[in-house]
Scaffold this active site. Structure first.
Site, PDB file in Angstrom:
ATOM      1  N   PRO A   1       0.842  -1.203   0.000  1.00 35.04           N
ATOM      2  CA  PRO A   1       0.000   0.000   0.000  1.00 35.04           C
ATOM      3  C   PRO A   1       0.872   1.246   0.000  1.00 35.04           C
ATOM      4  O   PRO A   1       1.798   1.369   0.802  1.00 35.04           O
ATOM      5  CB  PRO A   1      -0.799  -0.123   1.310  1.00 35.04           C
ATOM      6  CG  PRO A   1       0.056  -0.983   2.194  1.00 35.04           C
ATOM      7  CD  PRO A   1       0.781  -1.928   1.286  1.00 35.04           C
TER       8      PRO A   1
ATOM      9  N   CYS B   1       3.919   3.460   9.020  1.00 32.84           N
ATOM     10  CA  CYS B   1       4.162   4.649   8.203  1.00 32.84           C
ATOM     11  C   CYS B   1       5.023   5.648   8.972  1.00 32.84           C
ATOM     12  O   CYS B   1       4.666   6.084  10.066  1.00 32.84           O
ATOM     13  CB  CYS B   1       2.851   5.306   7.798  1.00 32.84           C
ATOM     14  SG  CYS B   1       3.095   6.825   6.825  1.00 32.84           S
TER      15      CYS B   1
ATOM     16  N   LYS C   1       0.712  -4.351   9.090  1.00 30.05           N
ATOM     17  CA  LYS C   1       1.954  -3.983   8.407  1.00 30.05           C
ATOM     18  C   LYS C   1       2.737  -3.063   9.342  1.00 30.05           C
ATOM     19  O   LYS C   1       2.205  -2.066   9.837  1.00 30.05           O
ATOM     20  CB  LYS C   1       1.680  -3.272   7.084  1.00 30.05           C
ATOM     21  CG  LYS C   1       2.974  -3.005   6.288  1.00 30.05           C
ATOM     22  CD  LYS C   1       2.685  -2.476   4.893  1.00 30.05           C
ATOM     23  CE  LYS C   1       3.966  -2.452   4.058  1.00 30.05           C
ATOM     24  NZ  LYS C   1       4.939  -1.467   4.526  1.00 30.05           N
TER      25      LYS C   1
ATOM     26  N   GLY D   1      10.922  -4.534   1.497  1.00 24.94           N
ATOM     27  CA  GLY D   1      12.088  -3.668   1.561  1.00 24.94           C
ATOM     28  C   GLY D   1      13.179  -4.051   0.580  1.00 24.94           C
ATOM     29  O   GLY D   1      13.765  -5.138   0.680  1.00 24.94           O
TER      30      GLY D   1
END
Length: 327
Positions: free
Chosen positions: A18, A102, A141, A205
């Site tokens: 996302p 985030c 996440k 990543g």
């Protein structure tokens, strides 16, 4: 097979991460067409959902072909997150995802996203509240931790599982790293090897090509790989990875004719869903990657990002010189 609750996925799913202002429905459908196995909406503020903010509600919409798809929400209050999850569930996604990673300042300053890495007990509380509120699977996440001195992901992942999470995706960076430096997959591997873990663990990543996707699969044993920035303007990466897994051969990217065709579809679908102004703006960050390798790419990109009509952009795409079409 890899399962998230009752959601069945391929043995090693490729997942579109996302990304705010990137993974709208048009981009999700594009990546799906090239082999992405699992999709997420852009993240949505729980505070905005419970106030029924129209733009946030719009992010809950998706097409049937996008399944399986999850709605990702963020926030700091367990009750608000639970209420927001229930609203999202009414749009019938396949799962709800909780953003605990985030690192962006505007999110962290409000106590959401990666800010919760400083308060693992609140992460657990939010997860538990959302799991109790909805009937569909809940996933998480997150990141390794706040900084190099605070990376509790191995223990936290187990607690999130115990709170009811059906899967966890881990970005191999800390909040302090933002998106810089190198992703550290070693702790992701430790989570996978933890004998107490029984839910899927997805890694995220620096997966930028088929070989890196294969390397993290073999070395760290993750149950699937999540791909973010590397697929911007490069949606065929999913197809290339699957081809490599199957044949051990690298599949070249599409030729320029196909890239132009894909770019046109993406533009028209974006405009259809967002309107002309927002749809055109949405594609501007994708052009450089779409046409990487073309001579005079800077000039072409400048023409595309300064054009404000579909007709003008289509004309530019139609007139990319044939002599420049060998990438």
């Amino acid at each position: 097979m890899t399962n998230i609750g009752k959601i069945s996925l391929p043995p090693y799913p490729l997942i579109l991460a996302p990304m705010e202002d990137i993974t709208d429905s048009s981009f999700r459908m594009l990546c799906k067409s090239y082999g992405a196995d699992l999709l997420y909406t852009e993240f949505i503020a729980s505070d905005a959902l419970v106030r029924y903010v129209p733009r946030s509600l719009k992010k809950l919409e998706f097409e049937p072909m996008e399944r399986p798809i999850g709605v990702q929400i963020f926030g700091r209050c367990p009750d608000t997150m639970a209420e927001a999850a229930a609203i999202a569930e009414s749009y019938q996604p396949d799962f709800i995802d909780l953003n605990f990673g985030c690192p962006v300042k505007k999110v962290v300053n409000k106590g959401g996203g990666a800010a919760l890495l400083n308060n693992p007990s609140k992460m657990i509380e939010i997860t538990n509240a959302v799991v109790k509120k909805v009937k569909i699977p809940v996933t998480v996440k997150t990141r390794l931790g706040w900084d190099d001195k605070n990376k509790p992901i191995v223990e936290v992942a187990e607690h999130l599982q115990d709170a009811g999470a059906s899967a966890i995706a881990i970005h191999g960076r800390t909040k302090a790293q933002m998106y810089g430096g190198k992703a550290d997959w070693s702790l992701i591997g430790e989570v996978v090897r933890n004998p107490a873990m029984h839910i899927p663990v997805f890694g995220n990543g620096d997966v930028i090509c088929p070989k890196t996707a294969m390397n993290v699969r073999q070395e760290y044993g993750v149950h699937g790989v999540m791909i973010g920035r590397a697929c911007i303007g490069n949606p065929w990466l999913f197809d290339q990875i699957k081809h490599f897994f199957k044949t051990r051969q690298l599949k070249p990217p599409p030729d320029i004719k196909k890239r132009i065709e894909v770019c046109k579809w993406f533009l028209l679908k974006s405009v259809e869903l967002k309107g002309e102004k927002r749809g055109i703006f949405h594609l501007r960050r994708h052009y450089s990657a779409f046409f990487k390798g073309l001579p005079n790419i800077k000039n072409l990109r400048m023409q595309l990002v300064t054009s404000n009509s579909v007709e003008e952009i289509m004309d530019i795409l139609d007139n990319i010189p044939e002599r420049e079409s060998h990438v």
